[in-house]
Design an enzyme around this catalytic site. Structure first.
Site, PDB file in Angstrom:
ATOM      1  N   GLU A 120      30.102  47.258  44.997  1.00 30.34           N
ATOM      2  CA  GLU A 120      29.936  46.153  45.925  1.00 30.34           C
ATOM      3  C   GLU A 120      30.660  44.967  45.330  1.00 30.34           C
ATOM      4  OE1 GLU A 120      25.719  47.786  47.502  1.00 30.34           O
ATOM      5  OE2 GLU A 120      25.888  46.697  45.620  1.00 30.34           O
ATOM      6  N   TYR A 132      40.590  46.265  43.450  1.00 32.24           N
ATOM      7  CA  TYR A 132      39.986  47.510  43.921  1.00 32.24           C
ATOM      8  C   TYR A 132      40.875  48.246  44.916  1.00 32.24           C
ATOM      9  CZ  TYR A 132      35.918  45.598  41.584  1.00 32.24           C
ATOM     10  OH  TYR A 132      35.071  45.069  40.645  1.00 32.24           O
TER      11      TYR A 132
END
Length: 166
Positions: A120, A132
């Protein structure tokens, strides 16, 4: 006569070193985490996590004998894992340390049998989202008001990456 500024061009720069985190690193890791997040983890909390067999953590250093410059920590459950945190000391950001951490971390997770990796990230954290995405993570959901911040609350994006079997 050689000037100090001339040394920058010929003095060799050491490459950052990534290795497994150890409980001896916990004071450095706690200081980094506290500088990066609204609610930082304490050294005792990190030490407890690092002793668990289902936790994998790596640390990056500017050179082998330097204090930690950043770290990544994941928890494994069966064939899945969640990256719980990635943090780089604020003064050392922008040097590619987080990318090096992720790159070193993934093979250890694969060797541990992890096939799906989750995380998250704050929805407005552009640098982390870019990191990411480059590492192959894709958004799969959104959690409204998940993070508590100094200004209230912020949404989290849930991201996933499938890992190949090795």
């Amino acid at each position: 006569m050689m000037m100090l500024s001339d040394l920058v061009f010929w003095w060799p720069r050491s490459e950052p070193v990534v290795g497994r985190a150890a409980t001896a690193d916990c004071d450095d890791l706690a200081a980094i985490h506290a500088a990066c997040f609204h609610r930082g983890w304490g050294a005792e909390d990190l030490a407890a996590m690092l002793t668990e067999p289902w936790v994998i953590a790596h640390v990056v250093r500017r050179r082998a004998t330097a204090p930690a410059a950043g770290f990544i920590l994941s928890r494994i459950a069966a064939d899945e894992a969640e990256i719980l945190t990635v943090a780089t000391a604020p003064r050392l950001r922008g040097r590619g340390y987080a990318g090096r951490l992720v790159a070193a971390h993934l093979p250890d997770l694969m060797r541990a049998g992890v096939r799906n990796l989750f995380l998250e990230v704050e929805a407005e954290n552009a640098a982390a989202l870019k990191l990411y995405a480059r590492a192959g993570f894709e958004p799969i959901g959104r959690r409204k008001g998940y993070y508590r911040t100094a200004g209230g609350a912020a949404d989290a994006l849930t991201m996933r990456r499938a890992l190949p079997a090795i």
